[in-house]
Design a protein around this motif. Structure first.
Motif, PDB file in Angstrom:
ATOM      1  N   PRO A  28     -19.941   3.329  49.180  1.00 51.24           N
ATOM      2  CA  PRO A  28     -19.679   2.960  47.784  1.00 51.24           C
ATOM      3  C   PRO A  28     -18.498   3.772  47.259  1.00 51.24           C
ATOM      4  O   PRO A  28     -18.210   4.854  47.759  1.00 51.24           O
ATOM      5  CB  PRO A  28     -20.972   3.336  47.068  1.00 51.24           C
ATOM      6  CG  PRO A  28     -21.602   4.363  47.942  1.00 51.24           C
ATOM      7  CD  PRO A  28     -21.169   4.062  49.354  1.00 51.24           C
ATOM      8  N   PRO A  29     -17.814   3.235  46.262  1.00 46.95           N
ATOM      9  CA  PRO A  29     -16.686   3.998  45.714  1.00 46.95           C
ATOM     10  C   PRO A  29     -17.194   5.297  45.100  1.00 46.95           C
ATOM     11  O   PRO A  29     -18.326   5.362  44.620  1.00 46.95           O
ATOM     12  CB  PRO A  29     -16.109   3.071  44.639  1.00 46.95           C
ATOM     13  CG  PRO A  29     -17.190   2.102  44.334  1.00 46.95           C
ATOM     14  CD  PRO A  29     -18.054   1.994  45.564  1.00 46.95           C
ATOM     15  N   PRO A  30     -16.370   6.336  45.139  1.00 48.30           N
ATOM     16  CA  PRO A  30     -16.804   7.613  44.544  1.00 48.30           C
ATOM     17  C   PRO A  30     -17.059   7.438  43.055  1.00 48.30           C
ATOM     18  O   PRO A  30     -16.397   6.646  42.392  1.00 48.30           O
ATOM     19  CB  PRO A  30     -15.638   8.552  44.800  1.00 48.30           C
ATOM     20  CG  PRO A  30     -14.496   7.723  45.242  1.00 48.30           C
ATOM     21  CD  PRO A  30     -15.024   6.387  45.665  1.00 48.30           C
ATOM     22  N   ARG A  31     -18.047   8.180  42.562  1.00 51.28           N
ATOM     23  CA  ARG A  31     -18.349   8.098  41.128  1.00 51.28           C
ATOM     24  C   ARG A  31     -17.210   8.718  40.346  1.00 51.28           C
ATOM     25  O   ARG A  31     -16.712   9.789  40.677  1.00 51.28           O
ATOM     26  CB  ARG A  31     -19.626   8.858  40.823  1.00 51.28           C
ATOM     27  CG  ARG A  31     -20.842   8.185  41.333  1.00 51.28           C
ATOM     28  CD  ARG A  31     -22.117   8.811  40.841  1.00 51.28           C
ATOM     29  NE  ARG A  31     -21.943  10.058  40.127  1.00 51.28           N
ATOM     30  CZ  ARG A  31     -22.843  10.994  40.054  1.00 51.28           C
ATOM     31  NH1 ARG A  31     -23.974  10.858  40.672  1.00 51.28           N
ATOM     32  NH2 ARG A  31     -22.629  12.104  39.373  1.00 51.28           N
ATOM     33  N   ALA A  32     -16.814   8.026  39.320  1.00 55.54           N
ATOM     34  CA  ALA A  32     -15.764   8.564  38.454  1.00 55.54           C
ATOM     35  C   ALA A  32     -16.409   9.545  37.481  1.00 55.54           C
ATOM     36  O   ALA A  32     -17.424   9.248  36.862  1.00 55.54           O
ATOM     37  CB  ALA A  32     -15.089   7.439  37.694  1.00 55.54           C
ATOM     38  N   ARG A  33     -15.848  10.707  37.391  1.00 56.72           N
ATOM     39  CA  ARG A  33     -16.351  11.699  36.438  1.00 56.72           C
ATOM     40  C   ARG A  33     -15.352  11.811  35.293  1.00 56.72           C
ATOM     41  O   ARG A  33     -14.152  11.874  35.530  1.00 56.72           O
ATOM     42  CB  ARG A  33     -16.497  13.051  37.104  1.00 56.72           C
ATOM     43  CG  ARG A  33     -17.574  13.066  38.136  1.00 56.72           C
ATOM     44  CD  ARG A  33     -17.787  14.446  38.659  1.00 56.72           C
ATOM     45  NE  ARG A  33     -18.904  14.432  39.582  1.00 56.72           N
ATOM     46  CZ  ARG A  33     -19.388  15.490  40.146  1.00 56.72           C
ATOM     47  NH1 ARG A  33     -18.871  16.672  39.890  1.00 56.72           N
ATOM     48  NH2 ARG A  33     -20.396  15.402  40.964  1.00 56.72           N
ATOM     49  N   PRO A  34     -15.863  11.869  34.088  1.00 56.90           N
ATOM     50  CA  PRO A  34     -14.932  12.030  32.971  1.00 56.90           C
ATOM     51  C   PRO A  34     -14.279  13.408  33.060  1.00 56.90           C
ATOM     52  O   PRO A  34     -14.882  14.357  33.549  1.00 56.90           O
ATOM     53  CB  PRO A  34     -15.821  11.920  31.727  1.00 56.90           C
ATOM     54  CG  PRO A  34     -17.200  12.168  32.212  1.00 56.90           C
ATOM     55  CD  PRO A  34     -17.239  11.790  33.668  1.00 56.90           C
ATOM     56  N   PRO A  35     -13.049  13.501  32.620  1.00 54.22           N
ATOM     57  CA  PRO A  35     -12.378  14.809  32.677  1.00 54.22           C
ATOM     58  C   PRO A  35     -13.095  15.811  31.776  1.00 54.22           C
ATOM     59  O   PRO A  35     -13.633  15.464  30.734  1.00 54.22           O
ATOM     60  CB  PRO A  35     -10.964  14.515  32.165  1.00 54.22           C
ATOM     61  CG  PRO A  35     -11.069  13.225  31.432  1.00 54.22           C
ATOM     62  CD  PRO A  35     -12.224  12.472  32.021  1.00 54.22           C
ATOM     63  N   LEU A  36     -13.113  17.042  32.223  1.00 52.44           N
ATOM     64  CA  LEU A  36     -13.724  18.117  31.445  1.00 52.44           C
ATOM     65  C   LEU A  36     -12.751  18.516  30.340  1.00 52.44           C
ATOM     66  O   LEU A  36     -11.605  18.873  30.624  1.00 52.44           O
ATOM     67  CB  LEU A  36     -14.010  19.325  32.356  1.00 52.44           C
ATOM     68  CG  LEU A  36     -14.646  20.526  31.694  1.00 52.44           C
ATOM     69  CD1 LEU A  36     -16.014  20.153  31.112  1.00 52.44           C
ATOM     70  CD2 LEU A  36     -14.791  21.645  32.699  1.00 52.44           C
ATOM     71  N   VAL A  37     -13.212  18.406  29.122  1.00 52.83           N
ATOM     72  CA  VAL A  37     -12.363  18.744  27.986  1.00 52.83           C
ATOM     73  C   VAL A  37     -13.013  19.895  27.231  1.00 52.83           C
ATOM     74  O   VAL A  37     -14.156  19.803  26.803  1.00 52.83           O
ATOM     75  CB  VAL A  37     -12.190  17.528  27.041  1.00 52.83           C
ATOM     76  CG1 VAL A  37     -11.337  17.894  25.844  1.00 52.83           C
ATOM     77  CG2 VAL A  37     -11.601  16.348  27.797  1.00 52.83           C
ATOM     78  N   ILE A  38     -12.278  20.978  27.096  1.00 49.10           N
ATOM     79  CA  ILE A  38     -12.762  22.145  26.356  1.00 49.10           C
ATOM     80  C   ILE A  38     -11.808  22.363  25.191  1.00 49.10           C
ATOM     81  O   ILE A  38     -10.597  22.461  25.380  1.00 49.10           O
ATOM     82  CB  ILE A  38     -12.799  23.399  27.255  1.00 49.10           C
ATOM     83  CG1 ILE A  38     -13.750  23.155  28.430  1.00 49.10           C
ATOM     84  CG2 ILE A  38     -13.215  24.631  26.455  1.00 49.10           C
ATOM     85  CD1 ILE A  38     -13.775  24.267  29.436  1.00 49.10           C
ATOM     86  N   ALA A  39     -12.399  22.449  24.008  1.00 49.79           N
ATOM     87  CA  ALA A  39     -11.581  22.689  22.823  1.00 49.79           C
ATOM     88  C   ALA A  39     -10.930  24.066  22.950  1.00 49.79           C
ATOM     89  O   ALA A  39     -11.553  25.001  23.456  1.00 49.79           O
ATOM     90  CB  ALA A  39     -12.445  22.625  21.564  1.00 49.79           C
ATOM     91  N   PRO A  40      -9.687  24.228  22.494  1.00 54.01           N
ATOM     92  CA  PRO A  40      -8.983  25.510  22.628  1.00 54.01           C
ATOM     93  C   PRO A  40      -9.720  26.678  21.996  1.00 54.01           C
ATOM     94  O   PRO A  40      -9.636  27.792  22.476  1.00 54.01           O
ATOM     95  CB  PRO A  40      -7.651  25.264  21.934  1.00 54.01           C
ATOM     96  CG  PRO A  40      -7.499  23.797  21.860  1.00 54.01           C
ATOM     97  CD  PRO A  40      -8.874  23.206  21.900  1.00 54.01           C
ATOM     98  N   ASP A  41     -10.489  26.433  20.953  1.00 53.14           N
ATOM     99  CA  ASP A  41     -11.172  27.540  20.289  1.00 53.14           C
ATOM    100  C   ASP A  41     -12.622  27.705  20.760  1.00 53.14           C
ATOM    101  O   ASP A  41     -13.371  28.508  20.226  1.00 53.14           O
ATOM    102  CB  ASP A  41     -11.141  27.345  18.777  1.00 53.14           C
ATOM    103  CG  ASP A  41     -11.804  26.044  18.347  1.00 53.14           C
ATOM    104  OD1 ASP A  41     -12.054  25.178  19.220  1.00 53.14           O
ATOM    105  OD2 ASP A  41     -12.075  25.904  17.148  1.00 53.14           O
TER     106      ASP A  41
END
Length: 179
Positions: free
Chosen positions: A146-159
């Motif tokens: 099966p195609p690899p699971r797409a993971r959403p990008p990790l987003v961390i707020a600057p503060d």
């Protein structure tokens, strides 16, 4: 006739069903055409050697328990051909589901088996009968990954994380300088 043409013809015959007057199932004669148990052990040894040399198949077997796989193949081939064996291993779908085997790899395995049978001088009629008996397993063996699971990008707020400009050394088990 090329091997590819022969394979297409064999597939067409297999899908059409047995021809009148042609023996298509297992039989002691077919088992003996493969050399009985000693012939099958030798054939499977050569098959495994061929698979290990094939760059498309090598990754599937390099870390596998090859003696166990060979023993299972000998038992399965023996039972399929009409020999005195009973295959008691895993069913083909369960045994192959996790490996992501596609048509390309399956065809490479068939070529390796054909080469091993040719090397053992097994008559073409016996080879074709055997391949026709194995053909129904194709759908149980071929399971593209099966195609690899797409993971959403990790987003961390600057503060979200406070990083000190200096790291304190006092109290961390370090001796103060000058002692």
């Amino acid at each position: 006739m090329t091997r590819r043409s022969a394979a297409v013809l064999l597939l067409a015959i297999t899908l059409a069903g047995p021809l009148p007057g042609c023996a298509s199932g297992p039989s002691p004669d077919l088992y003996q055409a493969f050399g009985g148990q000693p012939g099958l052990v030798s054939l499977v040894d050569d098959l495994m050697d061929g698979m290990m040399r094939d760059p498309d198949l090598h990754p599937y077997f390099v870390n596998a328990n090859r003696p166990h796989i060979k023993a299972e193949l000998v038992a399965q081939f023996c039972a399929t051909l009409g020999g005195p064996c009973e295959y008691q291993g895993m069913d083909m779908r369960m045994a192959h589901a996790r490996y992501g085997i596609g048509d390309h790899e399956f065809n490479a395995l068939v070529r390796a088996l054909q080469n091993a049978m040719d090397g053992h001088h097994i008559p073409y009629a016996a080879q074709n009968r055997f391949l026709a008996m194995l053909a129904p397993y194709r759908d149980d063996v071929v399971h593209p990954a099966p195609p690899p699971r797409a993971r959403p990008p990790l987003v961390i707020a600057p503060d979200a994380v406070a990083v000190p400009e200096t790291v304190p050394t006092e109290g961390l088990g370090n001796k103060p300088s000058g002692t």
